[in-house]
Design a protein around this motif. Structure first.
Motif, PDB file in Angstrom:
ATOM      1  N   VAL A   1       0.678  -0.913   0.113  1.00  7.25           N
ATOM      2  CA  VAL A   1      -0.091   0.369  -0.018  1.00  7.25           C
ATOM      3  C   VAL A   1       0.921   1.198   0.244  1.00  7.25           C
ATOM      4  N   SER A   2       1.834   1.758   0.875  1.00  6.96           N
ATOM      5  CA  SER A   2       2.792   2.406   1.037  1.00  6.96           C
ATOM      6  C   SER A   2       2.993   2.986  -0.430  1.00  6.96           C
ATOM      7  N   ASN A   3       3.821   1.536  -1.330  1.00  9.51           N
ATOM      8  CA  ASN A   3       4.268   1.664  -2.467  1.00  9.51           C
ATOM      9  C   ASN A   3       3.784   2.805  -3.417  1.00  9.51           C
ATOM     10  N   TYR A   4       2.086   1.627  -3.726  1.00 14.66           N
ATOM     11  CA  TYR A   4       1.128   2.784  -4.442  1.00 14.66           C
ATOM     12  C   TYR A   4       1.037   4.079  -3.937  1.00 14.66           C
ATOM     13  N   TYR A   5       1.382   4.566  -2.608  1.00 13.88           N
ATOM     14  CA  TYR A   5       0.973   5.924  -2.692  1.00 13.88           C
ATOM     15  C   TYR A   5       2.380   6.914  -3.334  1.00 13.88           C
ATOM     16  N   ASN A   6       2.968   5.814  -2.896  1.00 14.78           N
ATOM     17  CA  ASN A   6       4.691   6.260  -3.244  1.00 14.78           C
ATOM     18  C   ASN A   6       5.495   6.993  -4.595  1.00 14.78           C
TER      19      ASN A   6
ATOM     20  N   PHE B   1      -7.588   0.022  -3.685  1.00 19.78           N
ATOM     21  CA  PHE B   1      -7.621   1.046  -5.384  1.00 19.78           C
ATOM     22  C   PHE B   1      -7.363  -0.196  -6.661  1.00 19.78           C
ATOM     23  N   GLU B   2      -6.548   0.973  -8.308  1.00 20.65           N
ATOM     24  CA  GLU B   2      -6.893   0.448  -8.814  1.00 20.65           C
ATOM     25  C   GLU B   2      -6.586   1.617  -9.915  1.00 20.65           C
ATOM     26  N   PHE B   3      -5.885   1.239 -10.674  1.00 19.59           N
ATOM     27  CA  PHE B   3      -4.113   2.518 -11.407  1.00 19.59           C
ATOM     28  C   PHE B   3      -4.098   1.840 -12.752  1.00 19.59           C
ATOM     29  N   THR B   4      -3.806   2.765 -13.637  1.00 23.12           N
ATOM     30  CA  THR B   4      -3.127   2.189 -14.903  1.00 23.12           C
ATOM     31  C   THR B   4      -1.484   2.789 -14.435  1.00 23.12           C
ATOM     32  N   THR B   5      -0.805   1.275 -15.601  1.00 23.19           N
ATOM     33  CA  THR B   5       0.331   1.720 -15.047  1.00 23.19           C
ATOM     34  C   THR B   5       1.679   2.205 -16.193  1.00 23.19           C
TER      35      THR B   5
ATOM     36  N   ASP C   1       2.353   5.077  -7.416  1.00 21.90           N
ATOM     37  CA  ASP C   1       1.410   5.729  -8.603  1.00 21.90           C
ATOM     38  C   ASP C   1      -0.296   6.035  -8.073  1.00 21.90           C
ATOM     39  N   HIS C   2       0.135   7.049  -7.207  1.00 24.40           N
ATOM     40  CA  HIS C   2      -0.273   7.736  -6.871  1.00 24.40           C
ATOM     41  C   HIS C   2      -0.946   9.181  -6.785  1.00 24.40           C
ATOM     42  N   ALA C   3      -1.182  10.722  -6.612  1.00 27.63           N
ATOM     43  CA  ALA C   3      -1.167  12.043  -6.843  1.00 27.63           C
ATOM     44  C   ALA C   3      -0.237  12.172  -5.641  1.00 27.63           C
ATOM     45  N   ARG C   4      -0.156  11.530  -4.419  1.00 32.88           N
ATOM     46  CA  ARG C   4       0.486  11.864  -2.919  1.00 32.88           C
ATOM     47  C   ARG C   4       1.593  11.738  -3.453  1.00 32.88           C
ATOM     48  N   ARG C   5       2.710  10.543  -4.235  1.00 33.64           N
ATOM     49  CA  ARG C   5       4.209  10.172  -3.831  1.00 33.64           C
ATOM     50  C   ARG C   5       4.205  10.610  -2.789  1.00 33.64           C
ATOM     51  N   ALA C   6       4.085  10.514  -2.063  1.00 30.74           N
ATOM     52  CA  ALA C   6       4.970   9.925  -0.591  1.00 30.74           C
ATOM     53  C   ALA C   6       4.188   8.532   0.148  1.00 30.74           C
ATOM     54  N   ARG C   7       4.933   8.098   0.866  1.00 25.84           N
ATOM     55  CA  ARG C   7       5.347   7.165   1.859  1.00 25.84           C
ATOM     56  C   ARG C   7       4.164   7.398   3.011  1.00 25.84           C
ATOM     57  N   LEU C   8       3.235   5.780   3.370  1.00 24.72           N
ATOM     58  CA  LEU C   8       2.852   6.404   4.568  1.00 24.72           C
ATOM     59  C   LEU C   8       3.643   6.268   5.992  1.00 24.72           C
ATOM     60  N   SER C   9       3.284   7.027   6.869  1.00 24.45           N
ATOM     61  CA  SER C   9       4.160   7.534   7.617  1.00 24.45           C
ATOM     62  C   SER C   9       3.502   6.227   9.524  1.00 24.45           C
ATOM     63  N   ILE C  10       4.019   5.937   9.427  1.00 20.34           N
ATOM     64  CA  ILE C  10       3.867   5.029  10.485  1.00 20.34           C
ATOM     65  C   ILE C  10       3.424   6.007  11.954  1.00 20.34           C
ATOM     66  N   ALA C  11       3.488   6.703  12.314  1.00 22.70           N
ATOM     67  CA  ALA C  11       3.487   7.602  13.234  1.00 22.70           C
ATOM     68  C   ALA C  11       2.050   8.733  12.718  1.00 22.70           C
TER      69      ALA C  11
ATOM     70  N   LEU D   1      16.159   3.283 -13.847  1.00 24.23           N
ATOM     71  CA  LEU D   1      15.364   2.945 -12.331  1.00 24.23           C
ATOM     72  C   LEU D   1      14.324   3.984 -12.914  1.00 24.23           C
ATOM     73  N   LYS D   2      13.155   4.512 -12.607  1.00 27.98           N
ATOM     74  CA  LYS D   2      12.754   5.563 -12.178  1.00 27.98           C
ATOM     75  C   LYS D   2      12.238   6.113 -11.261  1.00 27.98           C
ATOM     76  N   ASN D   3      10.569   6.545 -11.001  1.00 32.12           N
ATOM     77  CA  ASN D   3       9.762   6.620  -9.517  1.00 32.12           C
ATOM     78  C   ASN D   3       8.689   5.714 -10.070  1.00 32.12           C
ATOM     79  N   GLY D   4       8.663   4.557  -9.579  1.00 30.44           N
ATOM     80  CA  GLY D   4       8.186   3.208  -9.449  1.00 30.44           C
ATOM     81  C   GLY D   4       8.117   2.220 -10.550  1.00 30.44           C
ATOM     82  N   TYR D   5       9.093   2.738 -11.941  1.00 31.41           N
ATOM     83  CA  TYR D   5       9.519   1.978 -12.428  1.00 31.41           C
ATOM     84  C   TYR D   5      11.036   1.619 -13.098  1.00 31.41           C
TER      85      TYR D   5
END
Length: 321
Positions: free
Chosen positions: A20-25, A165-169, A27-37, A260-264
């Protein structure tokens, strides 16, 4: 009036959380990882409001479960040991107890053995001994349904944090992630986080959602600097790939990572380079890859008919010799 705290236990399926964290980092518009805190603050606020006792819910126990490489294998991956320890520091700073199991090879594919059983036993024991009021499971698999029932039999309310969630690569392939409907229906409080993240209902909820994400990300900078080492054919990465001179669809082949790029990334495959997406990696996280790493892959067509690499497996150094 009951002024005692609502005691919460949080249990992470680490492999799912990473997905899930990889998805937000990547493929999602957020382009950031999930924070534990940030996630813990969200859980405490959400549970307190659900219980009708704002400010009176506290995480008193939390555990993270995941398979990981041995020290010897990690050493072959350059800075993997370092980044493992960085994440351990993040977990420990948030009071999370880590549980790691060796990743084992099964017919050439790495698997986590027994993690789900360990997860369930630890969650049940913690709920029983610590007399938890609420147990939060960050998981998506229907295999956890019996655990939910057992926890509720103890008198625990069970919260499921799931993501759909779903997305197109970039090459047109459709990727879909779903939380088990059986698991959601069994929970006392099912929460689909993607709805909350994409559509917060209030200013306070929006603040909590914003704090769910890490500000800035050194991983992306490192991958960018790594990929910048190979610039000779950088302009060729994003153009439509031509038909190669060898190999058929479904063939299992080997090659080296070109960039290597941003997720691909791209794998060397004369006369062009093969696209691959981070979701097709079999035995490594995308952040563990480097340019010139040796990989095995399967030739396939994308939804747009382009030639791509799927089922990408990072090969160890001893396999290259």
């Amino acid at each position: 009036m009951n002024d005692s705290l609502t005691k919460i236990g949080v249990f992470y399926d680490g492999n799912y959380f990473l997905h899930v964290s990889n998805y937000y980092n990547y493929d999602h518009a957020r382009r950031a990882r999930l924070s534990i805190a940030g996630l813990h603050r969200f859980i405490e606020a959400r549970v307190a409001n659900a219980e009708g006792r704002p400010g009176m819910a506290k995480i008193v126990d939390s555990h993270y479960f995941r398979g990981r490489l041995s020290a010897q294998e990690a050493q072959q991956r350059g800075t993997v040991l370092y980044y493992d320890r960085v994440f351990d520091d993040i977990l420990m700073s948030s009071g999370v107890t880590t549980h790691y199991s060796p990743i084992r090879s099964n017919h050439g594919r790495r698997t986590e053995k027994g993690i789900d059983v360990w997860f369930a036993l630890e969650a049940y024991e913690s709920a029983l001994l610590r007399k938890l009021d609420v147990v939060v499971l960050i998981a998506s698999d229907s295999d956890y349904v019996p655990l939910v029932r057992k926890l509720q039999a103890l008198g625990c309310r069970v919260v499921i944090l799931g993501w759909d969630f779903e997305f197109t690569t970039d090459n047109g392939s459709q990727m879909i992630t779903r939380t088990s409907q059986d698991l959601l229906e069994e929970a006392s409080h099912p929460i689909l986080m993607n709805h909350i993240i994409d559509d917060p209902r209030s200013a306070s909820e929006r603040d909590l959602v914003d704090n769910l994400f890490v500000v800035g990300n050194s991983d992306k900078k490192r991958r960018k600097s790594t990929s910048d080492h190979s610039t000779e054919h950088a302009e060729d990465d994003d153009v439509e790939l031509e038909q190669p001179t060898e190999g058929n669809i479904g063939d299992r082949m080997e090659g080296e990572i070109f960039s290597l790029k941003n997720g691909y990334g791209f794998i060397k495959y004369p006369p062009n380079n093969l696209f691959f997406h981070h979701t097709t990696l079999e035995n490594a996280d995308f952040s563990e890859l480097y340019v010139n790493d040796h990989v095995a892959f399967t030739l396939a067509h994308s939804d747009r008919g382009q030639l791509i690499a799927i089922d990408v497996k990072l090969l160890e150094e001893f396999e290259q010799e």
